[in-house]
Design a protein around this motif. Structure first.
Motif, short mmCIF file in Angstrom:
data_model
loop_
_atom_site.label_atom_id
_atom_site.label_comp_id
_atom_site.label_asym_id
_atom_site.label_seq_id
_atom_site.Cartn_x
_atom_site.Cartn_y
_atom_site.Cartn_z
N ASN A 225 0.81 -1.22 0.00
CA ASN A 225 0.00 0.00 0.00
C ASN A 225 0.85 1.27 0.00
O ASN A 225 0.31 2.38 0.07
N PRO B 83 -6.05 1.49 -3.41
CA PRO B 83 -5.22 0.81 -2.39
C PRO B 83 -4.67 -0.52 -2.91
O PRO B 83 -5.28 -1.19 -3.74
N HIS C 96 0.03 3.60 -3.06
CA HIS C 96 -1.25 4.31 -2.92
C HIS C 96 -1.11 5.52 -2.01
O HIS C 96 -1.61 6.61 -2.32
#
Length: 238
Positions: A25, A80, A28
């Motif tokens: 992640n 994500p 993101h």
């Protein structure tokens, strides 16, 4: 200001990633900051995504690639647990390259065709084992105002091997972005209906080719539609 902002974001992201390098992640979260730079570009970004797309797990996202500003404009749309695939040489670009590497993006050697082909299998494996989604530019290069260029098949072969859907994404034209004014209008980024590639067919090459053509038409049609919408909105304000 844009250069300073980019360097600061890259440094901050690298420091953050040192505590959890290559986390799925990281990209993101970094993109959330890159997207804020669009204020300096003088553009309003609207992202359109349906709940059906939000509820998908691992997918292969494909999007049109226009110019350098994609780094900032498309960042708003990165979901994500999504990483991208880029050239191995990107790792050596000061600040940006280290950020790109530490955020977990997949680096490939485009100069070595055999390694590039094996990257499809490696990427598909990472999608399945790490629960990732992958963002790819099927045109393979920036269009620089030439519309939607022909698609390569790598993204679709990756989705087929990973047995995940392809989600086309279309961004309206960013070709008119300039640095000499604060109001450059609006950019619309829209997620389109997912495409599931049939792994059971005996004619896999034909399937990949037909899916590639279908996705190209979907993005081309939506590109023209979004450009007309943005143009109409600008004219209505004049």
């Amino acid at each position: 200001m844009i250069t300073i902002a980019l360097v600061l974001i890259c440094i901050f992201s690298c420091i953050f990633c040192l505590f959890r390098p290559f986390h799925k992640n990281n990209a993101h979260l970094t993109c959330a900051y890159l997207a804020k730079v669009t204020k300096l570009l003088g553009v309003d970004i609207e992202v359109r995504i349906t709940d059906s797309i939000k509820n998908l797990n691992s997918v292969v996202y494909i999007c049109n690639h226009q110019n350098t500003w994609d780094m900032f404009t498309l960042a708003r749309a990165v979901r994500p647990n999504t990483v991208s695939v880029g050239k191995k040489s990107l790792k050596w670009i000061p600040f940006f390259g280290q950020m790109y590497w530490l955020t977990g993006n997949i680096l490939i050697d485009r100069k070595n065709s055999s390694k590039a082909k094996s990257t499809i299998a490696q990427t598909a494996n990472k999608i399945n084992t790490d629960g990732l989604s992958v963002w790819l530019f099927p045109e393979g290069t920036r269009s620089n105002g030439k519309g939607i260029l022909p698609f390569k098949t790598g993204a679709f072969r990756t989705a087929q091997q990973a047995n995940v859907p392809v989600v086309p994404i279309c961004a309206s034209s960013t070709n008119n972005i300039k640095l000499n004014r604060w109001d450059n209008g609006k950019i619309i980024i829209e997620f389109l209906a997912p495409i599931q590639i049939d792994n059971e067919t005996t004619e896999k090459n034909d399937t990949i080719k037909s899916v590639t053509q279908k996705a190209h038409k979907m993005i081309t049609d939506k590109f023209n539609e979004l450009n007309a919408e943005v143009k109409e909105e600008i004219e209505s304000k004049q």
